[in-house]
Each structure stands twice: as structure tokens, then as C-alpha cells.
Design an enzyme around this catalytic site. Sequence first.
Site, PDB file in Angstrom:
ATOM      1  CB  THR A  46      51.043   3.535  26.996  1.00 19.82           C
ATOM      2  OG1 THR A  46      51.784   2.352  27.679  1.00 19.82           O
ATOM      3  CG2 THR A  46      49.584   3.706  27.431  1.00 19.82           C
ATOM      4  CE1 TYR A 109      43.145  14.768  34.763  1.00 18.34           C
ATOM      5  CE2 TYR A 109      40.673  14.608  34.519  1.00 18.34           C
ATOM      6  CZ  TYR A 109      41.614  15.295  34.675  1.00 18.34           C
ATOM      7  OH  TYR A 109      41.604  16.752  34.963  1.00 18.34           O
ATOM      8  CE1 TYR A 135      49.823  -1.995  31.676  1.00 17.78           C
ATOM      9  CE2 TYR A 135      49.178  -0.841  29.582  1.00 17.78           C
ATOM     10  CZ  TYR A 135      49.896  -1.145  30.746  1.00 17.78           C
ATOM     11  OH  TYR A 135      51.363  -0.389  30.674  1.00 17.78           O
ATOM     12  NE  ARG A 140      53.025   4.377  31.343  1.00 23.90           N
ATOM     13  CZ  ARG A 140      53.719   5.613  30.541  1.00 23.90           C
ATOM     14  NH1 ARG A 140      53.240   6.490  30.336  1.00 23.90           N
ATOM     15  NH2 ARG A 140      54.874   5.267  30.317  1.00 23.90           N
ATOM     16  CE  LYS A 164      52.133  -4.074  29.837  1.00 24.97           C
ATOM     17  NZ  LYS A 164      52.485  -2.977  28.851  1.00 24.97           N
ATOM     18  CB  ILE A 206      52.937  -7.081  27.563  1.00 26.21           C
ATOM     19  CG1 ILE A 206      52.322  -8.347  27.164  1.00 26.21           C
ATOM     20  CG2 ILE A 206      53.087  -6.128  26.653  1.00 26.21           C
ATOM     21  CD1 ILE A 206      50.608  -7.673  26.953  1.00 26.21           C
TER      22      ILE A 206
END
Length: 295
Positions: A46, A109, A135, A140, A164, A206
Site C-alpha cells: 500500500t 471494505y 497482512y 485500513r 505482517k 516490514i
Amino acid sequence: MQSLIGTGVALVTPFKKDFSVDIEALQRIVNFSIDGGVEYLVVMGTTAENATLTQAEKELVVKTVIDTNKGRLPLVLGVGGNNTMQIVEELKTGDFSAFEAILSVSPYYNKPTQEGIYQHFKAIAEASPIPVILYNVPGRTSSNMLPATVVRLANDFSNVVAIKEAAGDMAQAMQLIKNAPKDFLVISGDDMIALPIVLAGGAGVISVIGQGFPKEFSEMIRLGLNKKVNEAFKTQYFLSDCIDMIFEQGNPAGIKQVFQALGIADNTVRLPLVAVDDSLAERLNKFVKSSIKLE
């Protein structure tokens, strides 16, 4: 996977003032990160603003990183989204020969249940020709992939090798470290708590700030992995103000301002993101200038 221990950096996509992809700047960023001692590079996360790149631009960025890296470091490719069937198709048809693993974000979403998240990653694990890094980034995605779901995936699929973890929750990270299979890697996705996660048994990070300060940040993580706590925390506290600043007005606007201050790349981002304001730019420039003096 030993190749994923230490510091990986989530590479930005640098743009010129006209918003086109700046290939020369990307080459400089890759070399700066490698020369600074990071352990691996993450492409198309991202932080790369991949949501605002065309397919042709994505392919150009990936090719540029592969060609510039020249096999020096392991590469991880971001392959994720909220359309499971589309990701599976991409995994079945794409060429992943240059990559050590994929990094796949939990669906955003849609807000699936834990069972939905499990089934999503089950499909990805079954389709992926290379290892999978999960992840989790609730800030987000609007959903938290719980440790029980992660452990279930890690136990059920041998190619699900790491996560992650970017929930910003030390207790959750420690639960993952405690309950995951022996060789499963818990990788911090939060720069500010990367060192504490490493000291608790995590495998590394990361990182966003790691590409702006690769020498300092990667050495901090190596010190943490070697349990040299006092030395590692000296760097942590040196960088902590800058870590706060680079996320103050959104990512990757902050780290791009660092690159501008370093003379490596412009600070341009694509809408709906905007560059940091003058006040934050001045503070970041001052930090970068002072850090160069200390070297």
C-alpha cells in the site's frame, strides 16, 4: 524462512512533478535501501500507492525493482485485495519467479467474518505458487484478523509462512508469537513497535521508515534480534520523533518528504493523497539534516 528475518522495506513509488512514475528515482531508492543494509524489499504494497497506479505502471515498477535489485536481495510482491476470485486468478496466471513470497492484505471494505477471512486466505494459499505472508492492518481494512484465525491458517497451510502484523497491539502480537507454529514468522507492520515485537520473539519488520533510514533502522532490528537491548533502544529513541512525523499526515506523504530532503526523490503523491504541509515538511527536513550531521 530465514530470508524474511530482519528488515524488509515497503517501497514507495516515486513520481515526478507531472505525476508520472519516476523510474530513476525508484532505482535510487532501491539502491539506497540495499546499500543501507536492509534484508529484503517489498514491492507493490500500500505504501507504493498501488491503488492509484495503472496496470502498465505496476508492471513498470515491478520490472524496475527486479532489474535494479539484480538478485541482490529477496523480493516480496504485494498481491491482495477484496475480490478473492480475482486474486486467485492473478496467482494462477502471473509470473512469480523473481519473488520469495507474496504479501496479501486481509480484505478491506467488505468486512468479512473471521470465517470469511479464513476462506479468503485458504483460496489464496491453495492457488499461490510461492509462500504467503498474511497482512493484518485493521486501520485500513476495518476488520481485525484475530490470532486464532492466523494460527488456524498457519497450521492448515504449510505455505502460509508469516504475518505482517500491523494492528498496533502488543498483546495481540505476543499472542501470535506464543501460539503460532514454531517456524511461523510474526513480522511487525508498525515501525514504532517493531523493536518491542522483535524483543518479544518477532522476526523483524516490514517498514516504511526503513527505506529513508535503512542503515540505522536495519541495524536496530539486528541488534534487537541479537537481544542487544540498550543499543537497539538508542536508535529507537533517536528515530521515534521521525516515525511519528512520517505518519502524521498519511503514508507515504511523510516518507516521500524524507526522500525529498535526502535529494533522492520528489515528494509528489497522487490524489486523493496530498503532500505534507509546509510545517511538517520543515520539521522533517530539519530532522533529516540533523541526522546527516550525526553520521
